[in-house]
Design an enzyme around this catalytic site. Structure first.
Site, PDB file in Angstrom:
ATOM      1  N   GLU A 199       0.815  -1.201   0.000  1.00 51.41           N
ATOM      2  CA  GLU A 199       0.000   0.000   0.000  1.00 51.41           C
ATOM      3  C   GLU A 199       0.864   1.273   0.000  1.00 51.41           C
ATOM      4  OE1 GLU A 199      -2.820   0.261   3.231  1.00 51.41           O
ATOM      5  OE2 GLU A 199      -4.267   1.214   1.907  1.00 51.41           O
ATOM      6  N   GLU A 245      -1.741   7.826  17.140  1.00 52.07           N
ATOM      7  CA  GLU A 245      -1.162   7.257  18.355  1.00 52.07           C
ATOM      8  C   GLU A 245      -0.388   5.969  18.036  1.00 52.07           C
ATOM      9  OE1 GLU A 245      -4.418   8.321  18.022  1.00 52.07           O
ATOM     10  OE2 GLU A 245      -3.887  10.232  18.958  1.00 52.07           O
TER      11      GLU A 245
END
Lengths: 391, 379, 391, 379
Positions: free
Chosen positions: C246, C370
């Site tokens: 990707e 995060e």
């Protein structure tokens, strides 16, 4: 004129008369980053304050204070700072040690120690932090062993970040008195004279070149039996109570000095053309806003509001002022542009340079930013505690 | 694609190894504590033995004729170790200015000496904090019978005490700017200043009717704006690289500390908030490093004006980054972070001093905005 | 003209000729936040691309692609975006599924599935995330049970954030095929047709009103025996490899679209006077700077540099572009001032409004901020891993 | 000292309880999804039953004569629940404008109606995003035989469709600004707009030669700058309080979510980075709340100009805070954070729309800077 306003005028007048002559040199000196500046003259100034009845004005009259109301204490702090009153050598004694003795000390201890604090003749420093117990206060390793013959306590270990130890007479020490105890248990709160052979004081040179902090080494030093506060094992409780005394009214005086720093920045910006920079103007305005907000926050913290919200927001005060002040330092330097880097014989610039450098300590001592945020999250919001590791 | 050639990779690795050994914390402190002008031994190695000053100087003048990328590699590494040497002044300011604006004779003489490592050179910029510091000089040059007489003061000149030669832009009677080269002790008064950032010494320069010969005028018919801008872009690029390096240096110091320091029974490196803040610095380093090296690759190739914008952008990112990395270094060191004994304060002081050089963050962004909005800037 | 430049011209010319007529409506459509816009016409556009040989141009020729170099692929992406080429319905097939089959599929699988991808007639979606395994990919709960009679796999469970499932023909599913396995072990990688009775697709309405994501429910749905990729138990390995495909070249096309958004913002600021605001100007300049830096970062990521530093910095790319884009959205709205709030028939404003809203997803999908910071700290800097809890 | 009186504390607790029940997520979504003008039931309770609109209206006009603090308490709480009611328009904009600039007759009539909860009122400000939106009106009022004829368009009027009365500032032929009060269906054309933030409906107002009587002109001899500034300060203070409340609301929603959501075998509330970010919001909430309530206490007491500066500061803090709290709400909700089904997007859209109202961050800081530097601002 309200009572507080009349009192304010009294303080202002007293300062105008007394912070003159040889003491004029002390104006705006001895603050953050140069707490060790002009020590002898500043000790003399403490005696001058004492003679005027201005040491410990918030203490109850029975203990030798003036029994000022909170509003009056704020007024005193503000007027003291506004007049340029120097950093207080007696701060630890007046703000921490005295109140602790009043709350937990024996009558005999009060009789022995309070007068020296009130008269500006005996100076105290604090022995909390240790190299491996900076933020982790429960990890104290300094040992106190009972001398079974005399009942005295024999202390070995190292304290750090002891401000003005080299200029003080006494230190209070939190030490571990129960072999094998961990965390908050088994601690003792001791009062110790610094001028004894087995105590060594090493100043720590700071970012700005000053050295107001020290490492204090104890190698079998002695605390007298009668110089234990509370019972052996009560150390944690007393230390926490003592820290509680620290928060509060002096912050309003501190804010006055912040306002002076901001005023200086504005003045210099107008002189050197930085006031034509839109970005600088926005930052100055933002600093002004933060200071106003802090002022009202301090007033809320000092109020009687005991709601969960008020208590939670009170926890933010240290984080708030220290980060505001730190950012002000950078703003000051950006306003000074190239001059920021050059040390010259300009007291305004020097004040801002020292502030810039030492404000870096603001977000570290007295509980780092990270500890403050943990406390706010855990105590203020009830979020899960950080787990303790096993290293 | 943007990557180092094997040669560049080798230069980088060797320089990194060399500086780690030679520009240690102790070495820096010797200069700072003594208020010395520079680390003379280190400078001798760099300039004479390693030939770093020759990198970007054209082969015709005795240099290696390499590009901006090699210089930027070295600037990043000297920044990482806060090396106390007049490398930036000599290579990124002076040599490039001589190359852009100097007469053939001046190039032959001075670029040759720089390439050979025989000469540290600096430039007496009028206002170090201005985005366009070449134009603000207050030094005046009045034609005399056999040369010129220079008069004026320059408040702050970087590496002046260490320099064998200072190039002084001065305004001629007709308003044009000329460049004069003053070797040591030829009438100028140098006063080293006490500075907060002792890793990069600064001195003031006073010229009280100093007579110079015509041969000391080194520009080729006046300093053009194009030449000034070209020299300035190179100086800013070198500075951005140095700032980037200093940020990496501050992060390295911090990572080493948090991996060792134990609180609450854990290394503080295991606290997520600390991990995230270190990671955010890595993000910003990656961003700044990409733009610094991208701009270096473009310099000379791309349209000069666009290249200068990239350099301005690199300064903005690098100044922000350097300050934040240094302040995080202090903060994450906790109590020892603001002591003289530990290194964060050295990085911190350097960060503030560097950010003030050659245009504020705001000035660089204004320049970019003027181009993006194609309106010449707000008046 | 270099080879790449000539190629660039070829793409540009093709787009200029083909993205016209009925397809003109697709210009700049179907991007983030409206991936579900105009689906039928966009599927037709995929077939148009296929007819021109522009689907899967980076695949090797033996698999039906053009075997373009990295530089050519970048040029294609850039020119496609510059011309306003619409969001690619075939992206998952071309960018993820195809490369995965080429690497891990059987010959028979390649023969069955690659042609549909290449011809723009079969569309794929991905079945990774689950309600309780958002960032925690190892926590996959969807079960695949072997039907001993047919050798097929019977799948039960729920996938979420499946983009364009409702417009797709096939889904690849990572499921747990070994009873009692945990974490990365015991997973299987299955290819499943969506049009079967025991699959239900529920669109998830998003912040901007669109619904390009779906929840996909499997209640005893079937994957044929021959539609397992790799071996049962290889699911983790294959899924990770697929995610690896990707990253990369499409980012340069994405940057072109970012540049267009920034250009739009500048254009509107000049029209509505926001360009007189110093703060807006500084923010625009800062956005310009960030985009330049990102461009060079992408070029470094796509280079062959395998140094630890290069690999560490490559980890920052997702964090970088997503946060940059998120901030750009706010800048766009601040430039629009009050108009930002009003939905009007102005395609420029609408594009920026959708971008503002959907860019909020950028920092969440494909690994939240995060998680990205954890990865950078742990993999990039070797800092200690977050401990796993036991809830 | 700065704290609530027992009465204020009681108002606060009861309002909080009431709004939690009555302005639930479902209630808000009913308004938003239908594109409705407001939550009519909630508004009826607030205005008629609870008498919130009477709080700050002088007793002489049927109000309770309480101060800014009570209004700010209620604004904070309506903000926290994104209550879809024309409370801010009526109480903080319109009532205060009427009080500051209205004739005695207008005060008696309209303040009385507002206090009694019989009327929702809004103001057709010229440019909602301007720091001084009163002066920018494009509506013109031409004197006629028996009154005025109003002509012009106002692009965006908050709560216009919900309002029983709209106050229109219009420019007279002599350049002065007058205020006209238009009840429903008295010639104006109202076009509800499709907005991103559906919790605070907006409509455009068109006046095509609308004839009004002299009694509909409600100002007492023209709108003075002092009256406009006083009304504006109150509107900004109320808005800052609402923004503060919305930030608290977003944080509350987030805290509830992170306490429940499990990833990697832990509630995500246990991750330090998340704890610290929630704690930072608490810090900023404490800061903004202090300034909002401090400014409210000062309003009326302190020098009006200084008070207005504090209000500007409060807007800056509250706008920053509200946006950040809302964006953190989305981010910390992870995947569901950007879905329609969860509440963060409601807070987020409101944050952006509110920040654009009555002066940008930059404009408010400029105003403060002009005062701090005492130079009237950069030209």
């Amino acid at each position: 004129m309200s009572g507080v306003e009349a009192f304010r005028t009294e303080v202002r007048d007293w300062m105008a008369i007394h912070l003159t002559g040889k003491f004029a040199e002390l104006k705006f000196r001895g603050g953050s980053g140069e707490g060790d500046a002009l020590p002898e003259l500043r000790k003399e100034w403490e005696r001058e304050l004492a003679a005027g009845g201005w040491t410990c004005p918030g203490w109850a009259k029975e203990h030798g204070g003036r029994g000022l109301s909170v509003a009056e204490q704020i007024a005193f702090q503000e007027e003291y700072s506004r007049a340029g009153g120097p950093g207080r050598m007696g701060h630890i004694g007046e703000g921490l040690m005295g109140p602790t003795l009043i709350a937990f000390g024996t009558e005999e201890q009060k009789k022995r120690f309070l007068p020296g604090i009130l008269s500006g003749t005996e100076f105290w420093c604090q022995g909390y932090s240790e190299p491996s117990a900076g933020s982790d206060f429960g990890n104290i390793k300094t040992r106190a062993k009972l001398d079974p013959v005399t009942g005295d306590w024999i202390v070995s270990g190292q304290k750090v970040w002891t401000s003005l130890a080299h200029l003080s007479d006494w230190i209070f020490v939190v030490a571990r008195c129960e072999e094998g105890s961990i965390g908050r248990n088994g601690l003792i709160f001791l009062l110790m004279p610094l001028s004894q052979p087995d105590v060594e004081i090493h100043p720590i040179k700071q970012i700005g070149g000053g050295a107001e902090f020290n490492s204090v080494f104890f190698d079998g030093a002695r605390a007298k039996a009668e110089d234990v506060v509370g019972q052996p094992g009560d150390g944690w409780k007393i230390a926490m109570a003592l820290l509680g005394f620290e928060r509060g009214i002096s912050t309003l005086g501190q804010q006055m000095s912040f306002q002076q720093e901001l005023d200086l920045i504005v003045e210099i910006a107008r002189e050197n053309g930085s006031d034509r920079s839109p970005a600088i103007r926005q930052r100055v305005a933002y600093a002004w806003t933060g200071l106003r907000a802090m002022r009202y926050l301090a007033m809320r913290v000092l109020s009687d509001d005991q709601s969960a919200e008020a208590r939670r927001e009170a926890l933010t005060y240290k984080y708030q002022w220290s980060n505001w002040h730190r950012d002000l330092g950078r703003l000051a330097m950006d306003v000074l542009k190239m001059d920021a880097n050059v040390v010259a014989d300009d007291p305004r610039r020097e004040r801002l340079q020292q502030m810039f450098l030492f404000a870096r300590a603001d977000t570290i001592y007295g509980g780092t930013n990270e500890i403050q945020l943990n406390i706010i999250a855990e105590q203020g919001l009830g979020m899960p505690k950080e787990p303790r590791g096993k290293l | 694609m943007l990557e180092f050639t094997p040669d560049q990779q080798m230069i980088r690795e060797e320089a990194q190894r060399f500086l780690r050994e030679q520009s240690s914390s102790e070495a820096i402190r010797r200069v700072v504590d003594a208020g010395a002008s520079h680390d003379a031994g280190l400078w001798a190695s760099i300039s004479r033995e390693l030939g770093w000053c020759a990198m970007a100087i054209p082969e015709a003048f005795g240099g290696l004729g390499l590009g901006a990328t090699e210089v930027v590699i070295l600037m990043e590494l000297t920044g990482a170790r806060l090396a106390c040497v007049p490398f930036w002044s000599t290579v990124c300011m002076a040599a490039r200015l001589i190359e852009a604006a100097g007469s053939e004779a001046a190039k032959t003489k001075y670029l040759g000496a720089i390439a050979a490592g025989e000469m540290a050179v600096t430039v007496a910029l009028g206002d170090l904090s201005a985005a366009n510091p070449m134009s603000g000089t207050s030094v005046r040059a009045v034609k005399s019978a056999d040369g010129y007489v220079l008069t004026g003061k320059v408040a702050q000149v970087i590496d002046l005490a260490a320099a064998d030669l200072v190039i002084v832009p001065a305004q001629l009677e007709d308003g044009a700017t000329a460049l004069f080269a003053l070797e040591r002790d030829t009438g100028q008064v140098i006063l080293p200043l006490k500075v907060i950032d002792g890793t990069r010494p600064v001195a003031s320069l006073e010229l009280a009717s100093v007579a110079v010969s015509t041969t000391q005028r080194i520009d080729a018919g006046g300093l053009t704006d194009a030449a000034a801008q070209s020299a300035l872009a190179f100086a800013n690029l070198g500075l951005a690289a140095e700032q980037l390096g200093a940020a990496q240096g501050a992060l390295d110091v911090t990572l080493a500390y948090v991996a060792e320091r134990v609180q609450f029974g854990r290394t503080i490196a295991s606290f997520q908030a600390i991990k995230h803040r270190c990671a955010e610095l890595v993000v910003d380093i990656a961003e700044a490093r990409s733009l610094v090296f991208g701009a270096a690759a473009g310099l000379g190739g791309m349209d000069a004006a666009e290249s200068a914008l990239e350099v301005s952008g690199a300064r903005v990112l690098a100044s922000d980054l350097q300050f934040r990395a240094a302040e995080e270094a202090i903060q994450l060191h906790g109590g020892v972070g603001f002591t003289w004994e530990y290194d964060p304060h050295l990085y911190f002081k350097r960060a503030q001093a560097s950010a003030a050089l050659l245009g504020s963050r705001e000035a660089h962004l204004d320049r970019i905005a003027a181009s993006v909005f194609a309106d010449g800037g707000l008046k």
